[in-house]
Design an enzyme around this catalytic site. Structure first.
Site, PDB file in Angstrom:
ATOM      1  N   ARG A   1     -10.383 -23.414  46.542  1.00 36.88           N
ATOM      2  CA  ARG A   1     -10.862 -24.804  46.514  1.00 36.88           C
ATOM      3  C   ARG A   1     -12.318 -24.895  46.038  1.00 36.88           C
ATOM      4  NH1 ARG A   1      -9.889 -30.067  49.126  1.00 36.88           N
ATOM      5  NH2 ARG A   1     -11.804 -30.868  50.029  1.00 36.88           N
ATOM      6  N   ILE A  37     -12.632 -35.425  45.902  1.00 40.66           N
ATOM      7  CA  ILE A  37     -11.539 -34.472  46.088  1.00 40.66           C
ATOM      8  C   ILE A  37     -11.092 -34.690  47.533  1.00 40.66           C
ATOM      9  CG2 ILE A  37     -13.226 -32.619  46.590  1.00 40.66           C
ATOM     10  CD1 ILE A  37     -11.208 -30.572  45.713  1.00 40.66           C
ATOM     11  N   SER A  38      -9.778 -34.841  47.728  1.00 44.45           N
ATOM     12  CA  SER A  38      -9.283 -35.197  49.060  1.00 44.45           C
ATOM     13  C   SER A  38      -9.582 -34.114  50.082  1.00 44.45           C
ATOM     14  CB  SER A  38      -7.772 -35.423  49.015  1.00 44.45           C
ATOM     15  OG  SER A  38      -7.486 -36.514  48.197  1.00 44.45           O
ATOM     16  N   GLN A  39      -9.587 -34.534  51.331  1.00 45.40           N
ATOM     17  CA  GLN A  39      -9.702 -33.614  52.476  1.00 45.40           C
ATOM     18  C   GLN A  39      -8.566 -32.579  52.361  1.00 45.40           C
ATOM     19  OE1 GLN A  39      -8.789 -36.027  55.802  1.00 45.40           O
ATOM     20  NE2 GLN A  39      -9.327 -34.532  57.350  1.00 45.40           N
TER      21      GLN A  39
END
Lengths: 232, 838
Positions: free
Chosen positions: A55, A81-83
């Site tokens: 990530r 950017i999503s959790q």
């Protein structure tokens, strides 16, 4: 002497790089254990993909140290950017199988596409913000042969590769484009997050039935238990 | 400097003070506008409040270095004023630099934003601090003529408010600070003496050149990447096709082939969603330019829940409140109503639709069956006799994905119970009110809306609201319809058919079965229905015990979009995580943060001068109480009057400017007259009593007077307003100079402290008033204002208690100090601090 210096510098660089990579891997494993599994994600393929995709390579350099934290991160152009948990949740909910073909609307950093690419055969992804799309395209095409990035308006979908087993919309608009519903297979699933930047509390699953009927289902990863009910 | 027509140096100073005061208030208002565009208005308010504490800080410096500054005031004052002008010119431009750019959204996720925020505070603080220091020095140096100087200050401030209004309508926001900076530079040069003018000429020259460059090439306003305009500009081939400065805000129209409008479109819709231009006001989405033709048969909104009232029955006479750029009007005309009355407060957008985009929108705004009223909805509803509408349509509430609470503290008088009662009176017996909201999570807007509708039905004698309310839910929207008469069987059946065609689910309908509620759109949370049913059944406990504020908004607490209960903060933080909490209800939290930070700074600015004032052995509590209560009282009354007169005139921008300018000018007149009164404690006491008496009267009669005359002609309304605002303001303007003059006779070293206290407390008062209004209502704000003036009256009525020589305490303290140093009590220090009486 110069050669020795060069060798030492290269050696130290390699060592520190390995140490850093180890550190990120530790953080990634911890992320999967404490943020994802602990919240009920159990799909093995999803968990493996989350453990595998680095990530930290999909966030801006300045955000790398925050990459594995339990929250969305800014990636520029008003996008996030999503959790990690939301990425895992969205992945699990579309039930990816190796021979599936999926479409993603809103490539963003490319992280969600990378996670899907670890599980399924072909991922098609569209990004409307050109600089973001170009950046993600470079990263994804270097890492994965099964991810195809297009820069353009997601409204029209990517008809020539459809219909799709699932569509993941990561950058939701206030309407669901009719061509996307059209390009979804009967029995297919579309997942859409609903929320302002940095706040994704609600996801919506759109299912296209075998008879062509369409239903939606609100999914709430964070459950808000109204207080009065608790007292009952 | 020898200005031909003003030879008298005192006159020049007074005019210079007036010009500079005009510049300071105009700069403050223009910054508010600019930061509202870059970020959003609560945040603008947060930055400005800290910057305005420059007034408090100037008092502190004056208290600490009074003699030094006064001795050199001849050249320091003009230099400060010119420098303030210079900083006004460049402050906003500095914050545009990459190093100083920050984003309010990132503030809660990136620590690196905090030093940038602090830098922004500092940049905006400097012009206020230097400007306020100059004013403070003038006040203290000319205490004997404080009435005249304060008059110039207030008159200038009042005119500054009007000047900026003029500029808003004619130049782009980023060009305004340099223009205003020039005003201060001119003031500085005017106030300069021949001997010390050279430095001012240099600074002024640089400022003038910079200002002209910035006015000529102002550059773009760096809008936050998270604002809707920025996100839209990221779309392919996005282009601003129209930009217009207007007093209602900066209007921009954007075109892109990827811009479409179809809020929560039915999933059954298989056609093409049309591309439309978007309108933005202050970089926030405002509406879309409708594509309309008289032959048009369908509209995209027919495939959303907003079509519900049109599917129930035909409507002849329709009222559309806040119809933004006209999309709801285009939708209405598809259904061939005989008359549509549209209420749109933003005159700039209306003008633009009637001229620039008339062709593109099929001359929608010039339709023969359309009447456009350019006032706030509430003002329209209150000022017209009952119109007998078939349908009243309110604008869509909330936004897709929620608004993160950024509108929480925006007064919305169209969504209060009183507004709904007025709408009810405008309906014919078969008429209905329709309102649509985005679904939010956790549910707030939809539940508050239902609570408002149910309460409206009860208020108007409906005992079974369930027979009058229909609601339909799609995947993203809910539309509520409240009908004056019970829903007919045919209407109920039409609603069911509509839902089936569109993949929508009925939420409320007479005879509805529970299983009908989730045919197409499953919520997965039965709690929502539990709450909906509880509110419909009129169970007060449901509303009271909910984790968010879903009680209907009222005119006393007109904050429809405010949902945060302070008592539940901890619980919400546990549920959603502390990091995400700010994004649920950001607006209200920002106000709390503003209050806390400005209170801390104000306390520092108030306490610091005490280090110096220790040498004064006169009681300081009278000064503290009197000038603090004046600061709070003045601002609280201003906020109340703005709130009431926005409703009265229906045009917020004009109303706010009129209230502020009338207050300041009337106060200035009062200040001027106060110079003729002797500086005895009797006069502040009498004036305090008069103001208290007036304000007490206002708590009882202001609202009825305004309600009774709201339908009057504009000239009459202006006369009423001038009297209602002007008279108490005239007296309020006397309080500060009377107090200062008394204080200079009592203990001149406390005068700068009084200036600092008044400035600091005034800044805190704005956020404090908002907090009180949200939690307890405007009535309490007014009550506190009355109390403040009553206390100020008491301070001078019992002045011997508050302003006395404290030689006993002083003596014992010196004895103690001396003993601790091993010295005798006859230390010479006793004599030097001669304020102590032996």
């Amino acid at each position: 002497m110069n050669k020795l210096n060069l060798f030492l510098a290269t050696f130290l660089l390699a060592i520190s790089h390995m140490a850093l990579a180890d550190e990120f891997e530790r953080e990634r494993n911890s992320m999967v254990r404490t943020q994802i599994q602990a919240r009920g994600i159990s799909d093995r393929a999803t968990l493996n993909a989350m453990r595998t995709v680095p990530r930290h390579l999909y966030v801006p350099y300045a955000q790398r140290r925050n990459a594995y934290q339990d929250r969305p991160l800014p990636i520029g152009y008003g996008q996030t950017i999503s959790q990690p948990y939301i990425v895992a949740y969205m992945t699990e909910i579309v039930r990816p199988k190796p021979d599936d073909i999926m479409l993603e609307i809103g490539t963003g950093s490319g992280y969600q596409a990378a996670v899907l690419a670890e599980i399924i055969d072909q991922v098609y992804t569209i990004e409307i913000v050109s600089p973001l799309g170009e950046q993600a395209k470079r990263k994804l095409e270097a890492q994965y042969g099964n991810v195809h990035v297009k820069i353009g308006d997601g409204y029209h979908g990517w008809a020539e590769h459809g219909p799709y087993d699932a569509i993941v919309v990561t950058a939701a608009a206030e309407y669901i484009p009719p061509p996307l519903v059209e390009q979804l297979k009967e029995g297919g699933r579309m997942i859409i997050p609903v929320g302002s930047p940095f706040q994704v509390q609600q996801l919506m699953l759109v299912e296209k039935k075998q008879d062509g009927g369409i239903t939606t289902r609100s999914l709430m990863p964070v459950r808000f238990v109204p207080f009065e009910r608790e007292r009952e | 400097m020898n200005i031909g027509f003003i030879n008298d140096s005192r006159q020049r100073l007074i005019i210079s003070l007036g010009l500079h005061s005009a510049a300071i208030i105009a700069f403050q208002l223009s910054l508010m506008q600019l930061i509202s565009i870059v970020q959003w208005h609560h945040f603008a308010y947060m930055i400005i409040s800290v910057a305005m504490l420059g007034f408090g800080a100037s008092g502190t410096l004056l208290a600490l270095a009074r003699e030094w500054l006064l001795k050199r005031s001849g050249w320091i004052v003009p230099l400060l004023i010119t420098s303030s002008g210079m900083f006004m010119t460049i402050a906003f431009q500095l914050t545009r630099l990459e190093y100083f750019r920050f984003d309010v959204y990132l503030l809660f996720v990136e620590r690196s934003q905090f030093p940038i925020l602090a830098a922004n505070y500092l940049i905006y603080f400097i012009p206020f601090f230097t400007g306020a220091l100059a004013i403070g020095i003038l006040f203290i140096k000319h205490t004997a003529q404080i009435g005249t100087y304060y008059f110039s200050n207030l008159l200038g401030s009042g005119l500054g408010g009007l000047l900026v209004l003029l500029l808003f309508g004619n130049v782009f926001p980023q060009q305004i600070p340099p223009i205003i900076g020039l005003l201060s530079v001119a003031a500085g040069l005017l106030g300069s003496t021949k001997k010390h003018i050279s430095l001012n000429l240099v600074i002024g020259g640089v400022a003038v050149i910079t200002a002209f460059m910035l006015i000529r090439t102002p550059g773009e306003v760096p809008v936050s990447q998270y604002k809707s305009l920025s996100r839209t500009m990221n779309l392919p081939d996005a282009e601003i096709v129209k930009r217009k400065a207007d007093i209602h805000g900066l209007i921009e129209v954007v075109e892109s082939p990827a811009l479409r409008f179809a809020p929560a479109l039915s999933l059954g819709f298989a056609g093409e969603v049309p591309v439309k231009k978007n309108v933005f006001v202050n970089a926030d989405f405002y509406g879309v330019i409708p594509l309309f033709s008289k032959d048009q048969q369908t509209h995209i909104l027919d495939h959303t829940t907003q079509a519900l009232p049109w599917r129930m029955q035909n409507r002849y006479k329709v009222l559309m409140l806040n119809a933004n750029a006209g999309a709801p009007l285009a939708h209405a005309f598809i259904h061939k109503p005989g008359q549509v009355d549209a209420v749109i407060a933003n005159r700039g957008v209306v003008r633009m639709m009637q001229t620039d985009f008339a062709n593109e929108s099929g001359s929608l705004f010039l339709h023969e069956n359309l009447n456009v009223y350019q006032v706030e909805p509430r003002n329209y509803l209150a000022s017209k006799p009952p119109q007998g509408y078939d349908l009243i349509v309110l604008p869509q509430q909330d936004a897709f994905g929620g608004t993160a609470g950024i509108n929480a503290l925006q007064e919305n008088y169209a969504m209060t119970l009183e507004a709904f009662d007025l709408m009810w009176k405008h309906l014919r017996p078969e008429g209905a009110i329709a309102v649509t909201t985005w679904l939010d999570y956790p549910s707030r807007t939809s539940l508050k809306l239902l609570a408002t509708i149910v309460q409206t039905a009860h208020n108007n004698g409906i005992t079974e609201p369930d027979k009058h309310i229909a609601a339909v839910r799609s995947w993203g929207n809910i539309t509520f319809v409240l009908k004056k008469s019970p829903l007919s069987h045919q209407e109920v059946e039409r609603i069911r058919t509509f839902c089936k065609e569109m993949f929508f689910d009925p939420l409320l309908l007479p005879g509805l079965q529970p299983e009908e509620r989730q045919t197409y759109n499953m919520i997965g949370n039965e709690d929502f229905f539990h709450y909906v049913d509880g509110i419909l059944a009129g169970k007060p406990a449901i509303i009271e015990d909910y984790g968010f504020m879903i009680h209907p908004a009222t005119d006393d607490k007109p904050y429809f979009a405010q949902f945060l209960k302070l008592s539940q903060l901890r619980r919400l933080s546990e549920t959603f995580g502390g990091e995400q909490l700010p994004f649920l209800e950001l607006g209200y939290l920002i106000v709390i943060v503003t209050l806390v930070q400005s209170t801390i700074l104000a306390i520092i600015f108030i306490i610091l001068p005490l280090l110096r004032l220790r040498k004064s052995y006169r009681s300081k509590k009278g000064t503290l109480i009197y000038f603090a209560t004046l600061g709070i009282g003045y601002m609280f009354v201003e906020i109340i009057l703005i709130q009431r007169f926005v409703l009265y005139f229906g045009q917020p921008v004009y109303a706010i400017s009129a209230v502020i300018s009338t207050m300041l000018i009337a106060s200035g007149a009062g200040s001027l007259l106060s110079g003729k009164l002797p500086a005895t404690p009797k006069h502040p006491a009498i004036v305090g009593a008069i103001i208290t008496f007036f304000l007490l009267g206002y708590t009882l009669f202001l609202t009825p007077i305004l309600q009774g005359s709201i339908a009057s002609t504009l000239p009459l309304k202006i006369i009423i307003s001038l009297l209602l605002i002007g008279i108490p303001s005239f007296f309020k303007g006397m309080m500060f100079p009377l107090g200062i003059r008394f204080l200079s006779g009592y203990d001149a070293t406390q005068v700068p402290w009084a200036w600092g206290i008044n400035g600091s407390v005034s800044v805190i008062s704005t956020s404090l008033a908002m907090l009180i209004a949200v939690e307890a209502g405007f009535r309490v704000v007014m009550g506190v204002a009355v109390m403040c003036y009553a206390i100020a009256f008491l301070v001078f009525s019992f002045h011997k208690l508050f302003f006395r020589k404290t030689h006993t305490r002083c003596h014992s303290r010196i004895v103690a100090t001396a003993l601790s140093r091993g010295l005798g009590t006859q230390n010479d220090r006793w004599h030097r601090t001669s304020n102590c009486e032996p």
